[in-house]
Write a protein that holds these residues in place. Structure first.
Motif, PDB file in Angstrom:
ATOM      1  N   ALA A   1     -10.035  -4.643   1.173  1.00 28.86           N
ATOM      2  CA  ALA A   1      -9.881  -3.285   0.654  1.00 28.86           C
ATOM      3  C   ALA A   1     -11.181  -2.497   0.824  1.00 28.86           C
ATOM      4  O   ALA A   1     -11.154  -1.328   1.218  1.00 28.86           O
ATOM      5  CB  ALA A   1      -9.470  -3.322  -0.807  1.00 28.86           C
ATOM      6  N   ALA A   2     -12.315  -3.137   0.542  1.00 28.48           N
ATOM      7  CA  ALA A   2     -13.605  -2.464   0.714  1.00 28.48           C
ATOM      8  C   ALA A   2     -13.839  -2.128   2.185  1.00 28.48           C
ATOM      9  O   ALA A   2     -14.268  -1.012   2.514  1.00 28.48           O
ATOM     10  CB  ALA A   2     -14.736  -3.337   0.175  1.00 28.48           C
ATOM     11  N   GLN A   3     -13.554  -3.068   3.082  1.00 31.53           N
ATOM     12  CA  GLN A   3     -13.711  -2.811   4.516  1.00 31.53           C
ATOM     13  C   GLN A   3     -12.805  -1.666   4.959  1.00 31.53           C
ATOM     14  O   GLN A   3     -13.212  -0.806   5.743  1.00 31.53           O
ATOM     15  CB  GLN A   3     -13.384  -4.056   5.326  1.00 31.53           C
ATOM     16  CG  GLN A   3     -14.447  -5.117   5.274  1.00 31.53           C
ATOM     17  CD  GLN A   3     -14.048  -6.342   6.100  1.00 31.53           C
ATOM     18  OE1 GLN A   3     -13.003  -6.383   6.724  1.00 31.53           O
ATOM     19  NE2 GLN A   3     -14.920  -7.331   6.092  1.00 31.53           N
ATOM     20  N   ALA A   4     -11.563  -1.671   4.471  1.00 30.66           N
ATOM     21  CA  ALA A   4     -10.611  -0.624   4.853  1.00 30.66           C
ATOM     22  C   ALA A   4     -11.099   0.752   4.418  1.00 30.66           C
ATOM     23  O   ALA A   4     -10.924   1.736   5.142  1.00 30.66           O
ATOM     24  CB  ALA A   4      -9.242  -0.919   4.248  1.00 30.66           C
ATOM     25  N   LEU A   5     -11.716   0.827   3.256  1.00 23.89           N
ATOM     26  CA  LEU A   5     -12.208   2.118   2.771  1.00 23.89           C
ATOM     27  C   LEU A   5     -13.506   2.541   3.449  1.00 23.89           C
ATOM     28  O   LEU A   5     -13.794   3.722   3.555  1.00 23.89           O
ATOM     29  CB  LEU A   5     -12.386   2.065   1.254  1.00 23.89           C
ATOM     30  CG  LEU A   5     -11.078   1.985   0.482  1.00 23.89           C
ATOM     31  CD1 LEU A   5     -11.336   1.618  -0.969  1.00 23.89           C
ATOM     32  CD2 LEU A   5     -10.302   3.293   0.589  1.00 23.89           C
ATOM     33  N   ALA A   6     -14.265   1.579   3.916  1.00 25.50           N
ATOM     34  CA  ALA A   6     -15.558   1.883   4.531  1.00 25.50           C
ATOM     35  C   ALA A   6     -15.437   2.325   5.987  1.00 25.50           C
ATOM     36  O   ALA A   6     -16.303   3.035   6.498  1.00 25.50           O
ATOM     37  CB  ALA A   6     -16.485   0.667   4.443  1.00 25.50           C
TER      38      ALA A   6
ATOM     39  N   VAL B   1      -6.018  -3.125 -11.719  1.00 25.45           N
ATOM     40  CA  VAL B   1      -5.332  -3.373 -10.461  1.00 25.45           C
ATOM     41  C   VAL B   1      -6.364  -3.922  -9.493  1.00 25.45           C
ATOM     42  O   VAL B   1      -7.452  -3.359  -9.353  1.00 25.45           O
ATOM     43  CB  VAL B   1      -4.721  -2.080  -9.870  1.00 25.45           C
ATOM     44  CG1 VAL B   1      -4.079  -2.359  -8.520  1.00 25.45           C
ATOM     45  CG2 VAL B   1      -3.730  -1.465 -10.822  1.00 25.45           C
ATOM     46  N   VAL B   2      -6.036  -5.030  -8.837  1.00 29.47           N
ATOM     47  CA  VAL B   2      -6.904  -5.572  -7.794  1.00 29.47           C
ATOM     48  C   VAL B   2      -6.263  -5.211  -6.465  1.00 29.47           C
ATOM     49  O   VAL B   2      -5.134  -5.611  -6.179  1.00 29.47           O
ATOM     50  CB  VAL B   2      -7.085  -7.100  -7.915  1.00 29.47           C
ATOM     51  CG1 VAL B   2      -7.939  -7.622  -6.771  1.00 29.47           C
ATOM     52  CG2 VAL B   2      -7.699  -7.458  -9.262  1.00 29.47           C
ATOM     53  N   LEU B   3      -6.963  -4.420  -5.675  1.00 32.33           N
ATOM     54  CA  LEU B   3      -6.489  -4.014  -4.357  1.00 32.33           C
ATOM     55  C   LEU B   3      -6.946  -5.070  -3.369  1.00 32.33           C
ATOM     56  O   LEU B   3      -8.151  -5.278  -3.189  1.00 32.33           O
ATOM     57  CB  LEU B   3      -7.060  -2.637  -4.010  1.00 32.33           C
ATOM     58  CG  LEU B   3      -6.422  -1.868  -2.863  1.00 32.33           C
ATOM     59  CD1 LEU B   3      -4.921  -1.694  -3.078  1.00 32.33           C
ATOM     60  CD2 LEU B   3      -7.096  -0.525  -2.703  1.00 32.33           C
ATOM     61  N   THR B   4      -5.979  -5.778  -2.755  1.00 30.86           N
ATOM     62  CA  THR B   4      -6.302  -6.964  -1.972  1.00 30.86           C
ATOM     63  C   THR B   4      -5.317  -7.169  -0.833  1.00 30.86           C
ATOM     64  O   THR B   4      -4.196  -6.654  -0.874  1.00 30.86           O
ATOM     65  CB  THR B   4      -6.310  -8.212  -2.879  1.00 30.86           C
ATOM     66  OG1 THR B   4      -6.657  -9.359  -2.107  1.00 30.86           O
ATOM     67  CG2 THR B   4      -4.964  -8.434  -3.547  1.00 30.86           C
ATOM     68  N   ALA B   5      -5.712  -7.945   0.137  1.00 31.62           N
ATOM     69  CA  ALA B   5      -4.800  -8.400   1.186  1.00 31.62           C
ATOM     70  C   ALA B   5      -4.388  -9.842   0.908  1.00 31.62           C
ATOM     71  O   ALA B   5      -3.543 -10.391   1.586  1.00 31.62           O
ATOM     72  CB  ALA B   5      -5.470  -8.293   2.550  1.00 31.62           C
TER      73      ALA B   5
END
Length: 148
Positions: free
Chosen positions: A20-25, A123-127
């Motif tokens: 999620a962090a990578q996707a937002l970055a 909420v945990v935003l995760t793959a």
């Protein structure tokens, strides 16, 4: 209603995992639009400001390679994502959760959710819909996992 967040009076906290962090970055990440849409919905403004507090464990930022000082991270910084560093208690708690499975980073995500859950809906935003829910359950955290 915020996607993945139970309705209620408590404020919501969104904890980001590595993907999620990578996707937002990175705007070129295949899940960028989906992750950003979730944050926009979760942090949508009412007359009183944002409804969700978005945070990322510092170990997740390290694993994801997100250096907030780098020129390409301006968009990530504008999202007002707060860094969460674990103290001695948090690190011990994450180390204790490692027996459940998952990585050290996954355990830190679970502890961050645990520490945030005392007065918040989390909420945990995760793959990762395998290790993260198992760690949250082992920690006794009432949190929602949302797949991106």
């Amino acid at each position: 209603m915020t996607p993945g967040v139970r309705p209620g009076t408590r404020p919501a906290v969104v904890v980001l995992d590595n993907e999620a962090a990578q996707a937002l970055a990175r705007r070129d990440h295949p899940k960028h639009t989906e992750a950003l849409a979730f944050l926009v919905a979760a942090g949508g403004r009412s007359g009183r400001g944002p409804r969700a507090h978005v945070c990322v464990p510092t170990v997740v930022r390290v694993e994801a390679g997100i250096d907030r000082r780098a020129p390409g991270t301006a968009a990530f910084n504008r999202l007002r994502i707060h860094d969460v560093a674990l103290d001695r208690f948090g690190a011990d708690r994450a180390a204790g959760l490692r027996h459940v499975g998952g990585s050290a980073v996954d355990a830190c995500v679970a502890v961050t959710a645990e520490l945030s859950s005392t007065a918040n809906d989390v909420v945990v935003l995760t793959a990762d819909l395998t290790d993260i829910p198992r760690l949250l359950e082992a920690a006794g955290v009432d949190a929602t996992t949302r797949r991106i």
